[in-house]
Structures are given as structure tokens and as C-alpha cells.
Design an enzyme around this catalytic site. Sequence first.
Site, PDB file in Angstrom:
ATOM      1  N   ALA A 510      13.380  23.660   4.495  1.00 40.14           N
ATOM      2  CA  ALA A 510      12.284  23.538   3.828  1.00 40.14           C
ATOM      3  C   ALA A 510      11.175  24.427   2.740  1.00 40.14           C
ATOM      4  O   ALA A 510      11.229  24.361   2.159  1.00 40.14           O
ATOM      5  CB  ALA A 510      11.746  21.617   3.869  1.00 40.14           C
ATOM      6  N   GLU A 511      10.798  25.030   4.117  1.00 40.06           N
ATOM      7  CA  GLU A 511      10.069  26.113   3.498  1.00 40.06           C
ATOM      8  C   GLU A 511       9.931  27.170   2.910  1.00 40.06           C
ATOM      9  O   GLU A 511       9.989  27.586   2.026  1.00 40.06           O
ATOM     10  CB  GLU A 511       8.955  25.721   5.080  1.00 40.06           C
ATOM     11  CG  GLU A 511       7.906  24.746   4.702  1.00 40.06           C
ATOM     12  CD  GLU A 511       6.862  24.475   3.787  1.00 40.06           C
ATOM     13  OE1 GLU A 511       6.969  25.096   2.983  1.00 40.06           O
ATOM     14  OE2 GLU A 511       6.184  23.059   3.726  1.00 40.06           O
ATOM     15  N   SER A 512      11.052  27.507   3.641  1.00 36.10           N
ATOM     16  CA  SER A 512      11.373  29.179   3.153  1.00 36.10           C
ATOM     17  C   SER A 512      13.108  29.144   3.857  1.00 36.10           C
ATOM     18  O   SER A 512      13.440  30.782   2.904  1.00 36.10           O
ATOM     19  CB  SER A 512      10.733  30.488   4.747  1.00 36.10           C
ATOM     20  OG  SER A 512      11.419  29.965   5.831  1.00 36.10           O
ATOM     21  N   TYR A 618       9.595  16.457  -0.714  1.00 33.37           N
ATOM     22  CA  TYR A 618       9.502  17.147  -0.011  1.00 33.37           C
ATOM     23  C   TYR A 618       9.963  16.571   1.591  1.00 33.37           C
ATOM     24  O   TYR A 618      10.362  16.806   2.230  1.00 33.37           O
ATOM     25  CB  TYR A 618       8.620  17.651   0.221  1.00 33.37           C
ATOM     26  CG  TYR A 618       8.035  18.309   1.632  1.00 33.37           C
ATOM     27  CD1 TYR A 618       8.628  20.305   1.463  1.00 33.37           C
ATOM     28  CD2 TYR A 618       7.500  18.402   2.907  1.00 33.37           C
ATOM     29  CE1 TYR A 618       8.096  20.909   2.869  1.00 33.37           C
ATOM     30  CE2 TYR A 618       7.282  18.671   3.762  1.00 33.37           C
ATOM     31  CZ  TYR A 618       7.295  20.607   3.833  1.00 33.37           C
ATOM     32  OH  TYR A 618       7.680  20.982   5.093  1.00 33.37           O
TER      33      TYR A 618
END
Length: 700
Positions: A510-512, A618
Amino acid sequence: MVSAPATRRAARSIRLLAGLALAACGLAGSLRASAEGSDAERTRFRQAYATAQQGGDAWRAQATGLEHYVLFPYLEAASLEHDLRTLDRARVDAYLAANPGLIPAADLRRDFLNELARRKDWVTFTAMYQPGLGDGLSCFALQAKLSRGQPLVFETDLADLWKKASLPNACDPVLSAAHDQGLLTPDRLWTRIQTAADAGKGGTVAGLAAWLPPEDAAAGQRIAQALNDPTSALRDAATWPDTPRHRQAVTLALQRMARKQSTVADSAWTSLAPRFSLSEQQKGAVLNALALFHATDFDESALDRLVALPPGAQTDATREWRVRVALARQDWPAALAAIDALAPAQKDDGEWRYFRALVLAKLGRQGEAKAIYQNVAQEATYFGFLAADRIDASYAICPATMATDERREAALLTEPGVDRAFELYSVGLQKYARREWTAALAGRDADTQRLAADLAFRKGWYDRGVFGLSSGEALRLYEQRFPLARQDGVVEQASQAGIEAPWAYAIIRAESAWMTDARSGADARGLMQLLPGTASLVARRNGLAWSGGDSLYEPTTNIILGTRYLSQMAARYNGAPWLASAAYNAGPNKVDQWVSARGSLDPDLFVASIPYKETREYVARVMAFAVIYDWRLTGNALPIGSRMTRIGSMYALPSPGAVRKPVSCPAPSVARPAPPTAPAVTQPAPAEATSAPAPQEPQS
């Protein structure tokens, strides 16, 4: 003599390139093509590139024998970029002539033109300038024209720029000259003021307003004040005349204040509404903002305000928040009425189908609820997994495989742009690699795009698979879209940190999306997007080594520190991964506020009530990704609800014998009937309360 900062930059470059190269090692052995460089060439290139970044020609000795290596042009470009302040046109022209069409050549032309503008060498600038290089250089070209004593022509020189809500500083002298030449008429000024106001660019509005005739300038400045300082604007508005421009300023100030402090905006609205003859559209815009931001604050009047909004003032955002507020109140009849009032496209979304089923079940209409749950449960999404839990169904994950085509792959690898992209990735220059990749595949057919993305995945360039396989049937390529990259590192470090590996994988995804060099606008870095300050504190708290912010681009370091930080967040919320995910995104202080206000809600209702759209999505994304990664690691999955414990309950890591849900691929169900129509949207809403949105691809 090389300066100390330059030496430090070079050292950092060497460390970064080495770290990124290690991340890609060992993943491409079976896929090498004859056009690709050898390991020895890559090693020599990295060494020469670090030297070239310091300027001069010392890199040439290290690059002997690399003259035919596909990345050789990047070496000279790096040296020339360092030496921009001392370059002459002949050296730049020689490089451009030798490397036409290459990305570093385009960058060098652009950067050298900026340097020529800095020198005010307008003769050379004009000789080298090409249109289409951005607004800044367009304005420098107009400065060059002015330097020759030629007047500006609005239609040919300024019309396109005039459509922009904001412009770079290079345009300031041009606009001043246009004003002095009488080209910026009041009508033209007001046209651009409106464009800037619509985009929320108060600074642009203020600058343009200064050129208005005295009788109009005050109104223009008050529009700027409304955008920049709505508090003072609303305080001063009691003395403003009731003119169309001032009505616009009052409307903007009330909308801005509603976002900041909805109760203050209420008071201002009450006092100012009788004073200004606002249009129905302006009244609707204010009422919309007040209702929306009272809703995100969940105050007592929120639901009544949303229900009472005139049809013309309703938007998708206000209709959704009517549902969210009713759900948070657990007012099931009001929630059903709010869902019924959604626009058709909204009703078809999995979120609102899931909550319709939940509300129907709460109202005792179990048969209707089960039918909807069964339908939603056929989707491999957050709401699909929640629905499956509600009816004790297996998770519907239908993986697909992609057939390889060695002939087409070999042909693709021989294309110069694709070859450069893979080589740049191999040597750790990922920013350039992504640019070459995008340029090489621009306009290509969908099959070629998928083939390239799969090939990149198999070479270890995981983010290309994530971003390149994001629609249609490609969504079923779970192996490529949810890679088990660095499995030993993630699994081992998650275990040592006392958290679940599927959750750690989900955060990385999800982040990168597996971009090891990802860097956000807030300076969060690497796979798990850690801020250097946060990472330093985590390292100190856990007795781990810390060698500065650039070390976060090293996957091993990032994973070690990121899993410890996740563990720290989880401990704050009794181990609950879903709440810790919310805190990871929005910050623990915000989550604490939400828990204090609505901590008695069930987790799915709590997530639906999170005021920040980014954080809501998110948490849903991470929880769904955790299910998919659990399945990828074990062949089945823990129920999504097991990671979404009620607030205040302790979450325990699953035992080896924990009950897990099977995963199956159901037959397609009968198509859903079309939802009933809803009133058309006629009035745009202010943006929903949200934290800064993440880019589609984290920026380098």
C-alpha cells in the site's frame, strides 16, 4: 578542487546505488538478453557514474570499454549536468547531436536553457530553444523576445499561459511587460482571477488584483483574502458592499471557514446571509460546505443538515456523508433512507451494497441482506471479504496465470528504450528507469503493456507489475500484483517485531508498491515510507543501527525499522492491525481523537466514519491486502474480521492451529439489477475533509 558537499553527495550516491543494486540482484538470471549489459559492465558503470556526478572528465578513464554499453550516454550527461554553470553551447550541442531523442539529452537541453536564462544570454537561448518544454521556459523565451525590443502579442504569446491558475516565477517579468503594454485589460484580468479562485490560488488572485483599476482592485483583493485568510475576511465582510464580486468573496470565505471551523462558519453565515444577496447557487455552495464539514466533525446537527440540503446543493460527497453519519449513530432507518438517496453509480459501489445488507439485517430483513452479502462476497475486495465473513462463505479469489511468449519477450528486450529501462533498473537508477519505461511503452497496445509488466515482475522490478497490471482481467494476476518479494526478510523481521507477515507485506504494497526509492512530499522514504525522524527514534528505541535518512532506501534497513514501527503502533492499540494501520497513515493523535469520539462502534462502522477519505481507503486497502498476502503465503486466509477486533479488545497473533478460511473461485452470479435513479447533481461541493492524497506512484 571538489567541494565537501560534492564529495558527500558522491558518497551518498555510491551507497544508494550499491543498496539499490543489491535489491535487484539474483532475480534476473534466466531472462538475460544479448542486448543487456554484463555484471562487470554494470559494476564499472556504477563506479564511473558516481565519479561523473562530481563533474569533469575523470569518469572517462573508469568508463574505458563501456563506449558501446547502452547506458554510456548517461555518464557524460551526469558530468555535464554537474558542470552546467561553466558549460558552453558547443559542448551541449555536441552531446545533443550524439544522443538525439534520449531522456538525458532532453534533460540537458532543458537545464542548459534554464542556465542560459540565468545568465541572460538570450541570443544563445533563442538559438537553442524549442517550444513545449514547460511554462517556465516558455516565459524565458518571451523574456528573450522582450530583450530584442519586440512587443508581446496576447493571442500568440500569452493566451495559453493565461489559462493557467498559477505560473512559475519566470513569467513575472513577462506579465509585468504585458501589463505595461496595456495587454492585461480588466476583462482579461477578471477571467484569470476567476480561474485562479476556482483553483484556490489566493496568491495569484492577489497579484492580478493589483493591476485592476482602483474601483475593482478592492474586490479582487477581498477574493484573495477569502482564499488566504477566511477568518479575517469574514470579520471584515460586515463592511463590504453587496456587489457580485464581494458576494463571491463571502461565499469563498464561508466555504473555507467551514473546512477549518464549521461552528465559526455557522455564526458568520447567520450574520452575513441577510446582508448579501447571494444567488441560489452561492447559497447552495455554502450550505453544502457547512453540512459536509459538520458531518466530518460528527456533530449533533450533521444528519439533519444533510437531509435538509436542497437538491441542487447535494453532491456525491454530501450523500455519502449522510450515510456515514447515520451509520455512526446506528440509526438504521435513517441509514437505509440515506443509502436509498445515493446516486445510481454510488449505490452500485461495493461499500454501499455491503452497508445496505448490514442495515437490512439490523432491520430484521435477513433474506434480503443475505442475497446482497452473497453478491458482494464474490468480489476480492475489503467489502467482499467482510461480506463473506457475514455469511460464513469462502473468499472469492480467482487467480489467473499469464502465458509467456519468449519470442515477443526477446524482441521487446532488444528495443532500445526497454533495454535502457531494464539496465537503469539493474544499476539502481530507478527514477531514470521508470522514465525510460514510460517513454518506451507509451501508446503500445494492451497485450504489449501486460507482457512488459510481467517481464519486469520476473526480473524483480516489482512495481512495474503492480502499476502495469491494474485493470480488467489483469487484476487476477495476483502473483505479479502482490509479489512475495524479499520473503525471508519480511517474514523474519515481522516475526522478530511480533507482528504478522501478511500485514507487513500489505503495508509495503500500500505504501510504496515495492518501489525501494519511493519518497513522498513529506519526505517519507523507501518500501514502508518511513520519515527519517521517525526511523531514527525507532532505531534508538530498539537498539538498532542508524546511519541516516538515505539508509531507508536500503530494503533491509527499511523493513527492519518499518516492522518495528508497525509493532509500536500496534502496541498502542492493543495489537489491533486495523487501528495501527489507520495510525500509520493519519498519525496516532488523530486516531486517538476518533477512538475517543466513536470507540464503541464495530470496526467496519468505525472505518466508514473516519473523516479522512485517504485514511478510510487506506485501512480498507491494507486489510484487504493482508488477506491476499495471507493466502499467497499459506494457501488460505485468516478471516478479515480476525484482524479487526473491537476497540478495547486485545488482539493476539494467530496460533499455528488458528481457523482459516478457504479460498475459492465462484461461478459468476446473476447480474445485479440497476439501482433506482437519484436527483442530478447541479452544485459542486468543496473537497471532502481529507489528509494530503498519495500519488499514484510515489515520487522519487
